[in-house]
Design a protein around this motif. Sequence first.
Motif, PDB file in Angstrom:
ATOM      1  N   LYS A   1       1.070  -1.229  -0.050  1.00  0.00           N
ATOM      2  CA  LYS A   1      -0.082  -0.081  -0.034  1.00  0.00           C
ATOM      3  C   LYS A   1       0.871   1.144  -0.109  1.00  0.00           C
ATOM      4  O   LYS A   1       1.828   1.279   0.638  1.00  0.00           O
ATOM      5  CB  LYS A   1      -0.872  -0.064   1.185  1.00  0.00           C
ATOM      6  CG  LYS A   1      -1.853   1.144   1.403  1.00  0.00           C
ATOM      7  CD  LYS A   1      -2.543   0.987   2.824  1.00  0.00           C
ATOM      8  CE  LYS A   1      -2.697   2.446   3.569  1.00  0.00           C
ATOM      9  NZ  LYS A   1      -3.497   2.087   4.602  1.00  0.00           N
TER      10      LYS A   1
ATOM     11  N   PHE B   1      -6.874   3.389  -5.014  1.00  0.00           N
ATOM     12  CA  PHE B   1      -8.000   3.260  -3.802  1.00  0.00           C
ATOM     13  C   PHE B   1      -8.204   4.583  -3.518  1.00  0.00           C
ATOM     14  O   PHE B   1      -7.387   5.212  -2.857  1.00  0.00           O
ATOM     15  CB  PHE B   1      -7.722   2.182  -2.815  1.00  0.00           C
ATOM     16  CG  PHE B   1      -7.512   0.936  -3.174  1.00  0.00           C
ATOM     17  CD1 PHE B   1      -6.354   0.395  -3.705  1.00  0.00           C
ATOM     18  CD2 PHE B   1      -8.672   0.081  -3.191  1.00  0.00           C
ATOM     19  CE1 PHE B   1      -6.189  -0.959  -4.167  1.00  0.00           C
ATOM     20  CE2 PHE B   1      -8.314  -1.515  -3.437  1.00  0.00           C
ATOM     21  CZ  PHE B   1      -7.284  -1.836  -3.966  1.00  0.00           C
TER      22      PHE B   1
ATOM     23  N   GLU C   1     -10.131   7.352  -1.097  1.00  0.00           N
ATOM     24  CA  GLU C   1     -11.291   7.135  -0.134  1.00  0.00           C
ATOM     25  C   GLU C   1     -11.530   8.325   0.502  1.00  0.00           C
ATOM     26  O   GLU C   1     -10.453   9.362   0.730  1.00  0.00           O
ATOM     27  CB  GLU C   1     -10.745   6.081   1.011  1.00  0.00           C
ATOM     28  CG  GLU C   1     -11.589   5.899   2.433  1.00  0.00           C
ATOM     29  CD  GLU C   1     -11.186   4.951   3.074  1.00  0.00           C
ATOM     30  OE1 GLU C   1      -9.992   4.579   3.309  1.00  0.00           O
ATOM     31  OE2 GLU C   1     -12.147   4.313   3.586  1.00  0.00           O
TER      32      GLU C   1
ATOM     33  N   LEU D   1     -12.776   3.099  -7.048  1.00  0.00           N
ATOM     34  CA  LEU D   1     -11.350   2.278  -7.406  1.00  0.00           C
ATOM     35  C   LEU D   1     -10.987   2.839  -9.017  1.00  0.00           C
ATOM     36  O   LEU D   1     -11.912   3.175  -9.649  1.00  0.00           O
ATOM     37  CB  LEU D   1     -11.571   0.852  -7.496  1.00  0.00           C
ATOM     38  CG  LEU D   1     -10.976   0.031  -6.207  1.00  0.00           C
ATOM     39  CD1 LEU D   1     -11.517   0.536  -4.849  1.00  0.00           C
ATOM     40  CD2 LEU D   1     -11.195  -1.256  -6.456  1.00  0.00           C
TER      41      LEU D   1
ATOM     42  N   SER E   1      -7.906  -7.290  -5.777  1.00  0.00           N
ATOM     43  CA  SER E   1      -8.089  -5.864  -5.511  1.00  0.00           C
ATOM     44  C   SER E   1      -9.450  -5.913  -4.467  1.00  0.00           C
ATOM     45  O   SER E   1      -9.339  -4.950  -3.542  1.00  0.00           O
ATOM     46  CB  SER E   1      -8.471  -5.011  -6.725  1.00  0.00           C
ATOM     47  OG  SER E   1      -9.621  -5.451  -7.342  1.00  0.00           O
TER      48      SER E   1
ATOM     49  N   SER F   1      -8.972  -4.287  -0.996  1.00  0.00           N
ATOM     50  CA  SER F   1      -9.691  -3.203  -0.527  1.00  0.00           C
ATOM     51  C   SER F   1     -10.034  -3.276   0.967  1.00  0.00           C
ATOM     52  O   SER F   1     -10.231  -2.345   1.839  1.00  0.00           O
ATOM     53  CB  SER F   1     -10.987  -3.169  -1.289  1.00  0.00           C
ATOM     54  OG  SER F   1     -11.838  -4.169  -0.992  1.00  0.00           O
TER      55      SER F   1
ATOM     56  N   LEU G   1      -8.858   0.047   2.699  1.00  0.00           N
ATOM     57  CA  LEU G   1      -9.985   0.977   3.159  1.00  0.00           C
ATOM     58  C   LEU G   1     -10.456   0.708   4.524  1.00  0.00           C
ATOM     59  O   LEU G   1     -10.361  -0.265   5.190  1.00  0.00           O
ATOM     60  CB  LEU G   1     -11.140   0.732   2.359  1.00  0.00           C
ATOM     61  CG  LEU G   1     -10.885   0.909   0.680  1.00  0.00           C
ATOM     62  CD1 LEU G   1     -12.281   0.585  -0.100  1.00  0.00           C
ATOM     63  CD2 LEU G   1     -10.507   2.295   0.200  1.00  0.00           C
TER      64      LEU G   1
ATOM     65  N   VAL H   1     -17.385   0.960  -1.760  1.00  0.00           N
ATOM     66  CA  VAL H   1     -16.857   1.188  -3.233  1.00  0.00           C
ATOM     67  C   VAL H   1     -17.978   1.651  -3.890  1.00  0.00           C
ATOM     68  O   VAL H   1     -18.802   0.823  -4.234  1.00  0.00           O
ATOM     69  CB  VAL H   1     -16.218  -0.049  -3.705  1.00  0.00           C
ATOM     70  CG1 VAL H   1     -15.573   0.573  -4.961  1.00  0.00           C
ATOM     71  CG2 VAL H   1     -14.961  -0.045  -2.911  1.00  0.00           C
TER      72      VAL H   1
END
Length: 222
Positions: free
Chosen positions: A5, A30, A32, A41, A48, A52, A56, A62
């Motif tokens: 990440k 991503f 957010e 996304l 993915s 997520s 997240l 999403v």
Amino acid sequence: MSFGKFLVASNGGVSVYAAKCGHIDTNVGFIENVERSEAVLIDASFGSFAASKKILSHGTKVIAVFFTHGHWDHIGDGHIFRNLGATTHAHGKDRAFIERPQLMAMFAGIEDELVPCGIDVDVEDGDEVSVGGWLRVSCRWVPGHAAGDLVFYLEDLGCAFTGDTLFAGCIGRTDLPGGDEQLLIDGIKRKILTLPNDITVIPGHGRHTTVGYEKANNEFFA
Ligand SMILES: [Zn+2]
Ligand SMILES: [Zn+2]
């Protein structure tokens, strides 16, 4: 699954992360808004959905997925997000690959079953899409790797997702259906390299870069 990440940008309560997902380390974006518990996304590779859950905040939904193009390595988990209520966006020229991924599977050489994902919104060159009232996505059609390549510029966050058009130090392959090297180079020059120099570029694979660095150093343009 490889997983890393990386915080790309943050502004006004909105954060942009990128993470490598799937068989060939596709960079998935991503974006957010923690206060709204919503996320968007950029691409939805295999892996993915699992990513997520780690990236997240708990409870974040999403609400939209934007596909840079329809190749198998960018779409694998799209159907999962759509089934959970996300609106999907893609260029019409790659809609068929996403809705009928077996068309592209012959180039994939992978065993995973590619599950079709419906496209809710056809994106055109120059579209400015507002998502959830908190994210503006400027969409640019840059064909030549695929026929329906889209670049997503997030001006408020200072970054652009270029899919498989522009990579750090390179450009996307042009030997697949819809490929056209000169078209790709021209499009990158007109629609990506005209962005401000300090814009962070997140390509579909590999390391991130900036518009200014690529203008000065990428051998296709320097
Ligand atoms: Zn591709
Ligand atoms: Zn790719």
